[in-house]
Enzyme design. Sequence first.
Site, PDB file in Angstrom:
ATOM      1  N   TYR A 107      16.297 -10.242 -13.444  1.00  0.00           N
ATOM      2  CA  TYR A 107      16.790  -8.915 -13.828  1.00  0.00           C
ATOM      3  C   TYR A 107      15.754  -7.846 -13.468  1.00  0.00           C
ATOM      4  O   TYR A 107      16.049  -6.873 -12.758  1.00  0.00           O
ATOM      5  CB  TYR A 107      17.102  -8.884 -15.333  1.00  0.00           C
ATOM      6  CG  TYR A 107      17.251  -7.484 -15.894  1.00  0.00           C
ATOM      7  CD1 TYR A 107      18.271  -6.646 -15.441  1.00  0.00           C
ATOM      8  CD2 TYR A 107      16.347  -6.995 -16.852  1.00  0.00           C
ATOM      9  CE1 TYR A 107      18.394  -5.343 -15.938  1.00  0.00           C
ATOM     10  CE2 TYR A 107      16.472  -5.708 -17.353  1.00  0.00           C
ATOM     11  CZ  TYR A 107      17.493  -4.883 -16.894  1.00  0.00           C
ATOM     12  OH  TYR A 107      17.601  -3.609 -17.372  1.00  0.00           O
ATOM     13  N   PHE A 140      12.221   1.807 -21.982  1.00  0.00           N
ATOM     14  CA  PHE A 140      11.707   0.702 -22.789  1.00  0.00           C
ATOM     15  C   PHE A 140      12.883   0.239 -23.661  1.00  0.00           C
ATOM     16  O   PHE A 140      13.974   0.089 -23.131  1.00  0.00           O
ATOM     17  CB  PHE A 140      10.406   1.134 -23.484  1.00  0.00           C
ATOM     18  CG  PHE A 140       9.250   1.042 -22.494  1.00  0.00           C
ATOM     19  CD1 PHE A 140       9.254   1.813 -21.321  1.00  0.00           C
ATOM     20  CD2 PHE A 140       8.224   0.141 -22.664  1.00  0.00           C
ATOM     21  CE1 PHE A 140       8.254   1.681 -20.359  1.00  0.00           C
ATOM     22  CE2 PHE A 140       7.213   0.006 -21.711  1.00  0.00           C
ATOM     23  CZ  PHE A 140       7.230   0.771 -20.564  1.00  0.00           C
TER      24      PHE A 140
END
Length: 319
Positions: free
Chosen positions: A138, A166
């Site tokens: 990913y 984040f």
Amino acid sequence: MSKYLVTGGAGYVGGVVAAHLLEAGHEVTVLDNFSTGFGEGVPAGATLIDGRIQDAARYLDPSFDAVLHFAASSQVGESVVNPGKYWDNNVGGTLALLTAMRGAGVRKLVFSSTAATYGEPTEGLLTETSVTAPTNPYGASKLAVDHMIAGECVAHGLAAVSLRYFNVAGAYGEFGERHDPETHLIPLVLQVALGQRESISVFGDDYPTPDGTCVRDYIHVADLAQAHLSALRVAAEGEHLICNLGNGNGFSVREVIETVRKVTGREIPEVVAPRRAGDPAVLVASARTAHERLGWTPTRSDLTGIVTDAWNFARRNHS
Ligand SMILES: NC(=O)c1ccc[n+]([C@@H]2O[C@H](COP(=O)([O-])OP(=O)(O)OC[C@H]3O[C@@H](n4cnc5c(N)ncnc54)[C@H](O)[C@@H]3O)[C@@H](O)[C@H]2O)c1
């Protein structure tokens, strides 16, 4: 007023950003194939195209001022067992989108990149010049897209901003987090509070952190949305700007669980499980570049507020 194509606008982050764009008076077209998105995730007022980014050439025309690109496969665990899906959808899909943008003369892009491009940090606060060594397909696929975008800026004058999120959390009114399967900590703990899950697993409590559990940087989705509006304003022809989006301080897994206990007033049984491979002890952003270049400062960085918004959304959508 500008006109924007929002790929993945039926998903969590794309839906919230689309809502902010509409509130700011812009025209929004959402392109989503509903692979992980929901009809209710698309804000009223947006034009909806049920389609794939791989076919973006069919939908883009010079009337669009920019593309905000959220559409992706984004489950870390799935990417480890099925990496081909990630190269195909994230890299192949974005390549088709970039080609379609060039063909249609749409020359501005804001892309959802991720902290997963950094891998296991070798330093404290992560900056945009920190080493990028993703530990799963990913993160690798998102890093590959960042490289693709950089090339497009140099060769063809694209104006692009990659925003490295984040841990996105919280909700914005009726728009909140609903992944299936859910892998993010706050919605998982809220599932325990709602009785949908018996306990929350704490993967490792012997990390070199104050309470032994992993520390992550949680950023409110509405703060994140504001950064996208700023990115559209500052994107400059031929430049690929990369900005981390985080609060610059972290909360441990135990702090998150404790906050959910306080906000919900419910019991949250926890079970300590072995560490997961590739889970760094601490992942916290330096958001200095976003501050300097986007003029962006998060305003909803307290964990109680983030959890309260997520809880209100989860309760409303609990069936
Ligand atoms: N949520 C987070 O904490 C987080 C953190 C870092 C980065 N990101 C990135 O932000 C973006 C949005 O994340 P999210 O949490 O909203 O995910 P999400 O799964 O809720 O949304 C993704 C949307 O993209 C759509 N989509 C996927 N492939 C498509 C395709 N080929 N064509 C058209 N639509 C397609 C899905 O149906 C879904 O609506 C993703 O790119 C993700 O990698 C998210």
